[in-house]
Scaffold this active site. Structure first.
Site, PDB file in Angstrom:
ATOM      1  N   LYS A  14       9.126   0.083   4.053  1.00  0.00           N
ATOM      2  CA  LYS A  14       9.326  -1.351   3.786  1.00  0.00           C
ATOM      3  C   LYS A  14       9.663  -1.614   2.324  1.00  0.00           C
ATOM      4  O   LYS A  14      10.600  -2.350   2.024  1.00  0.00           O
ATOM      5  CB  LYS A  14       8.054  -2.157   4.117  1.00  0.00           C
ATOM      6  CG  LYS A  14       7.618  -2.100   5.561  1.00  0.00           C
ATOM      7  CD  LYS A  14       6.438  -3.034   5.820  1.00  0.00           C
ATOM      8  CE  LYS A  14       5.163  -2.638   5.086  1.00  0.00           C
ATOM      9  NZ  LYS A  14       4.502  -1.430   5.626  1.00  0.00           N
ATOM     10  N   ARG A  89       0.401  -9.791   7.900  1.00  0.00           N
ATOM     11  CA  ARG A  89      -0.167  -8.587   8.487  1.00  0.00           C
ATOM     12  C   ARG A  89      -1.182  -8.908   9.577  1.00  0.00           C
ATOM     13  O   ARG A  89      -1.739  -7.987  10.166  1.00  0.00           O
ATOM     14  CB  ARG A  89      -0.895  -7.821   7.385  1.00  0.00           C
ATOM     15  CG  ARG A  89      -0.330  -6.441   7.090  1.00  0.00           C
ATOM     16  CD  ARG A  89      -1.069  -5.919   5.872  1.00  0.00           C
ATOM     17  NE  ARG A  89      -0.882  -4.530   5.660  1.00  0.00           N
ATOM     18  CZ  ARG A  89      -0.030  -4.001   4.774  1.00  0.00           C
ATOM     19  NH1 ARG A  89       0.753  -4.773   4.057  1.00  0.00           N
ATOM     20  NH2 ARG A  89       0.024  -2.706   4.616  1.00  0.00           N
ATOM     21  N   ARG A 128       3.854  11.188  -0.078  1.00  0.00           N
ATOM     22  CA  ARG A 128       3.876  10.161  -1.119  1.00  0.00           C
ATOM     23  C   ARG A 128       2.610  10.232  -1.978  1.00  0.00           C
ATOM     24  O   ARG A 128       2.647   9.975  -3.173  1.00  0.00           O
ATOM     25  CB  ARG A 128       4.009   8.777  -0.468  1.00  0.00           C
ATOM     26  CG  ARG A 128       4.145   7.643  -1.455  1.00  0.00           C
ATOM     27  CD  ARG A 128       4.552   6.350  -0.769  1.00  0.00           C
ATOM     28  NE  ARG A 128       3.413   5.620  -0.247  1.00  0.00           N
ATOM     29  CZ  ARG A 128       3.511   4.478   0.457  1.00  0.00           C
ATOM     30  NH1 ARG A 128       4.687   3.974   0.728  1.00  0.00           N
ATOM     31  NH2 ARG A 128       2.427   3.874   0.885  1.00  0.00           N
ATOM     32  N   ARG A 134      -1.244   6.378  -5.756  1.00  0.00           N
ATOM     33  CA  ARG A 134      -1.989   5.346  -5.032  1.00  0.00           C
ATOM     34  C   ARG A 134      -3.224   5.953  -4.382  1.00  0.00           C
ATOM     35  O   ARG A 134      -3.131   6.909  -3.633  1.00  0.00           O
ATOM     36  CB  ARG A 134      -1.097   4.708  -3.960  1.00  0.00           C
ATOM     37  CG  ARG A 134      -0.235   3.606  -4.520  1.00  0.00           C
ATOM     38  CD  ARG A 134       0.686   3.032  -3.483  1.00  0.00           C
ATOM     39  NE  ARG A 134       0.012   2.612  -2.259  1.00  0.00           N
ATOM     40  CZ  ARG A 134       0.631   1.966  -1.280  1.00  0.00           C
ATOM     41  NH1 ARG A 134       1.925   1.680  -1.387  1.00  0.00           N
ATOM     42  NH2 ARG A 134      -0.032   1.617  -0.203  1.00  0.00           N
ATOM     43  N   ARG A 146      -5.418   3.267   8.038  1.00  0.00           N
ATOM     44  CA  ARG A 146      -4.394   2.233   7.808  1.00  0.00           C
ATOM     45  C   ARG A 146      -3.468   2.112   9.015  1.00  0.00           C
ATOM     46  O   ARG A 146      -3.086   1.011   9.400  1.00  0.00           O
ATOM     47  CB  ARG A 146      -3.592   2.549   6.548  1.00  0.00           C
ATOM     48  CG  ARG A 146      -4.375   2.201   5.280  1.00  0.00           C
ATOM     49  CD  ARG A 146      -3.879   2.936   4.067  1.00  0.00           C
ATOM     50  NE  ARG A 146      -2.499   2.669   3.742  1.00  0.00           N
ATOM     51  CZ  ARG A 146      -1.736   3.490   3.026  1.00  0.00           C
ATOM     52  NH1 ARG A 146      -2.219   4.622   2.563  1.00  0.00           N
ATOM     53  NH2 ARG A 146      -0.506   3.166   2.753  1.00  0.00           N
TER      54      ARG A 146
HETATM   55  P1  ADP Z   1       1.551   0.146   3.028  1.00  0.00           P
HETATM   56  O1  ADP Z   1       2.330  -0.761   3.924  1.00  0.00           O
HETATM   57  O2  ADP Z   1       2.249   1.435   2.721  1.00  0.00           O
HETATM   58  O3  ADP Z   1       0.142   0.370   3.500  1.00  0.00           O
HETATM   59  P2  ADP Z   1       1.178  -1.975   1.021  1.00  0.00           P
HETATM   60  O4  ADP Z   1       1.486  -1.839  -0.429  1.00  0.00           O
HETATM   61  O5  ADP Z   1       1.959  -2.988   1.807  1.00  0.00           O
HETATM   62  O6  ADP Z   1       1.380  -0.509   1.600  1.00  0.00           O
HETATM   63  O7  ADP Z   1      -0.379  -2.308   1.219  1.00  0.00           O
HETATM   64  C1  ADP Z   1      -1.400  -1.551   0.630  1.00  0.00           C
HETATM   65  C2  ADP Z   1      -2.770  -2.132   0.994  1.00  0.00           C
HETATM   66  O8  ADP Z   1      -2.898  -3.448   0.415  1.00  0.00           O
HETATM   67  C3  ADP Z   1      -3.035  -2.347   2.483  1.00  0.00           C
HETATM   68  O9  ADP Z   1      -3.534  -1.177   3.126  1.00  0.00           O
HETATM   69  C4  ADP Z   1      -4.078  -3.464   2.454  1.00  0.00           C
HETATM   70  O10 ADP Z   1      -5.358  -2.981   2.139  1.00  0.00           O
HETATM   71  C5  ADP Z   1      -3.625  -4.320   1.287  1.00  0.00           C
HETATM   72  N1  ADP Z   1      -2.718  -5.410   1.731  1.00  0.00           N
HETATM   73  C6  ADP Z   1      -1.402  -5.537   1.416  1.00  0.00           C
HETATM   74  N2  ADP Z   1      -0.875  -6.627   2.002  1.00  0.00           N
HETATM   75  C7  ADP Z   1      -1.872  -7.193   2.723  1.00  0.00           C
HETATM   76  C8  ADP Z   1      -1.956  -8.328   3.570  1.00  0.00           C
HETATM   77  N3  ADP Z   1      -0.887  -9.102   3.821  1.00  0.00           N
HETATM   78  N4  ADP Z   1      -3.153  -8.622   4.148  1.00  0.00           N
HETATM   79  C9  ADP Z   1      -4.236  -7.868   3.912  1.00  0.00           C
HETATM   80  N5  ADP Z   1      -4.233  -6.770   3.127  1.00  0.00           N
HETATM   81  C10 ADP Z   1      -3.057  -6.426   2.538  1.00  0.00           C
END
Ligand code: ADP
Length: 197
Positions: A14, A89, A128, A134, A146
C-alpha cells in the site's frame, strides 16, 4: 476531485503504491501508520498510547486515528484530493470517513484493494523487517497477529465498499511498476460522477 482508499493486508504494498499514485494525481497522501510513527518519534501523548499497541500488532483505538484524519482534512481545505493509506481499517473508521467527507462535500471515489496471498505477505514483511527498522516488522508472531487482525477487523470493509460499487480488486503480485499501471488503469476508468465529488 478524487479521494481514494488504498487497501490491503500488511505487506500488500500500500505505502509504495500510494506514494506513486499521490504523485501521479497530485493527491495528499495520508498514511495513518506513518502519522502514528511520527507521533511516536516525537514522543507525543498519542505516540505514547500508540507505541505499545503497534508493537503488539493490534489496532490503535478508532477515536484516535479518526481524530488524526479529521485534523489532516481540516488542515488541507484546498486539496485536489486525498489518498488514504492504512485507513479506514475498521467499520467504524469507514463510517467516520464517509461522515467526515460529507462535511467537506467529498466522498470516497474508490477503494483500491491490493490482493496478495498470506505466504507472500509473510515473506515480504520478514524481509522488510531486516531493513525497515520497524519494530512491528521484526517479529514473526507480531506479523502473524497483524495479518489475523486484518482478516478479522479490516477485511469486512471489502463488503462495505462493494455494496456501494466502490470496491476495485487489483492483483498485488508483480513489479512495482506493473502494479502502479494496474492501479492507474482502474483510476482512469472511474465514472466521472464519482471522481468529481
Ligand atoms: P502495515 O499495513 O504494513 O501494517 P501501517 O503503517 O499501515 O503498516 O500500520 C502499522 C500499524 O499502525 C498497524 O499495525 C496498527 O497498529 C497501526 N495503525 C495504522 N493505521 C491504523 C488505523 N487506521 N487504525 C488502527 N491502527 C492503525
Amino acid at each position: 476531485m478524487i479521494n481514494l482508499v488504498i487497501f490491503g493486508p500488511p505487506g500488500a504494498g500500500k505505502g509504495t503504491q500510494a506514494t506513486n499514485l499521490a504523485k501521479a494525481y497530485q493527491l495528499i497522501h495520508l498514511s495513518t501508520g506513518e502519522i502514528l510513527r511520527d507521533e511516536i518519534a516525537e514522543g507525543t501523548e498519542t505516540g505514547l498510547i500508540a507505541k505499545e499497541i503497534i508493537d503488539r500488532g493490534e489496532l490503535v483505538p478508532d477515536d484516535l486515528v479518526i481524530e488524526l484524519i479529521r485534523h489532516q482534512l481540516d488542515n488541507n481545505p484546498l486539496a485536489k484530493g486525498f489518498l488514504f493509506d492504512g485507513f479506514p481499517r475498521t467499520l467504524p473508521q469507514a463510517e467516520a470517513l464517509d461522515n467526515l467527507l460529507v462535511h467537506y462535500g467529498r466522498s470516497v471515489s474508490a477503494m483500491l484493494s491490493l490482493e496478495v496471498e498470506k505466504e507472500q505477505l509473510l515473506a515480504r514483511l520478514i524481509n522488510r523487517g531486516n531493513s525497515s527498522g520497524r519494530s512491528d516488522d521484526a517479529n514473526r508472531s507480531v506479523i502473524e497477529n497483524r495479518i489475523e487482525v486484518y482478516n478479522q477487523k479490516t477485511a469486512p470493509l471489502i463488503s462495505y465498499y462493494s455494496k456501494v460499487g466502490k470496491y476495485e480488486r487489483i492483483n498485488g503480485i508483480g513489479t512495482v511498476q506493473e502494479i502502479t499501471d494496474r492501479l492507474k488503469a482502474i483510476i482512469e476508468r472511474l465514472p466521472l460522477n464519482k471522481r468529481s465529488h
